[in-house]
Design a protein around this motif. Structure first.
Motif, PDB file in Angstrom:
ATOM      1  N   GLY A  77       0.389  -1.796  -0.319  1.00  0.00           N
ATOM      2  CA  GLY A  77       0.287   0.221   0.036  1.00  0.00           C
ATOM      3  C   GLY A  77       1.012   1.184   0.337  1.00  0.00           C
ATOM      4  N   TYR A  78       1.604   1.217   0.750  1.00  0.00           N
ATOM      5  CA  TYR A  78       3.154   2.633   0.901  1.00  0.00           C
ATOM      6  C   TYR A  78       4.333   2.558   0.737  1.00  0.00           C
ATOM      7  CZ  TYR A  78      -0.999   4.830   4.011  1.00  0.00           C
ATOM      8  OH  TYR A  78      -2.006   5.304   4.181  1.00  0.00           O
ATOM      9  N   ARG A 120      -4.630   4.106   0.316  1.00  0.00           N
ATOM     10  CA  ARG A 120      -3.441   3.190   0.663  1.00  0.00           C
ATOM     11  C   ARG A 120      -3.755   2.141   1.569  1.00  0.00           C
ATOM     12  NH1 ARG A 120      -0.076   4.542  -2.797  1.00  0.00           N
ATOM     13  NH2 ARG A 120       0.301   6.401  -3.897  1.00  0.00           N
TER      14      ARG A 120
END
Length: 195
Positions: A77-78, A120
């Motif tokens: 996600g990040y 995210r």
């Protein structure tokens, strides 16, 4: 062993990031720097494989396996976002690039930024939940999977809390601070007025 590997993956992430950016900007080897940065996802693959082998060898599913899934989800996600931000800062600091764009602080622009961050987080939670579900199916009736189910709930809870926080920026947009003192406007003095 899993916790040690998670820590090693986190340290490896930052080491590869610094080495890749140093090669790209300081040593002026952009291709080699990019190749080093492309090694980043291999860390998560190694963690996934080791976690799977640990479960296959009969380890009781517990919080360590859940933490590994959350770590992989967070990286999915990040990871790219983090690398891009640090790349911009590194380019500015060491290679004369433009200053990195800072996230907006106020208004609906800030709300949109927070919404994108929340997306995210949803991606991270979804990846973790899917990995945990696969682990639950993999273990099957052979072990107690309550810990993995709890981590799925934790992933959903984190996404939900972050969603509520992001929503507050939309409902109550942050306003720029007002000047403390009103602006004084001086009047031109009239002809013949003393003073």
């Amino acid at each position: 062993m899993i916790v040690t590997l998670i820590i090693a993956c986190e340290i490896g992430f930052w080491v590869l990031l610094v080495v890749g950016l140093a090669l790209r900007y300081l040593a002026r080897m952009p291709r080699l720097g990019a190749a080093v940065l492309l090694l980043e996802p291999l860390l998560e693959v190694v963690l996934l494989v080791v976690t799977t082998i640990d479960l296959k060898n009969g380890a009781e599913p517990d919080w360590k396996h859940g933490l590994a899934a959350m770590y992989i989800g967070f990286t999915v996600g990040y990871g790219h976002y983090t690398i891009k931000r640090i790349d911009g800062w590194f380019a500015h600091r060491f290679a004369g690039g433009p200053p990195p764009v800072k996230p907006p602080k106020y208004g609906m622009a800030r709300a949109r930024h927070e919404g994108r961050l929340w997306v995210r987080t949803v991606v991270a939670a979804a990846v973790a939940a899917v990995l945990l579900q696969i682990a639950i199916w993999y273990v099957g009736d052979a072990g107690n999977t309550d810990s993995l189910l709890a981590w799925q709930f934790n992933a959903a809870r984190v996404a939900g809390i972050h969603g509520l926080i992001a929503l507050t920026y939309t409902l109550w947009p942050k306003k720029p601070p007002a000047d403390d003192e009103p602006v004084r406007v001086e009047r031109p003095s009239s002809v013949g007025e003393k003073g």
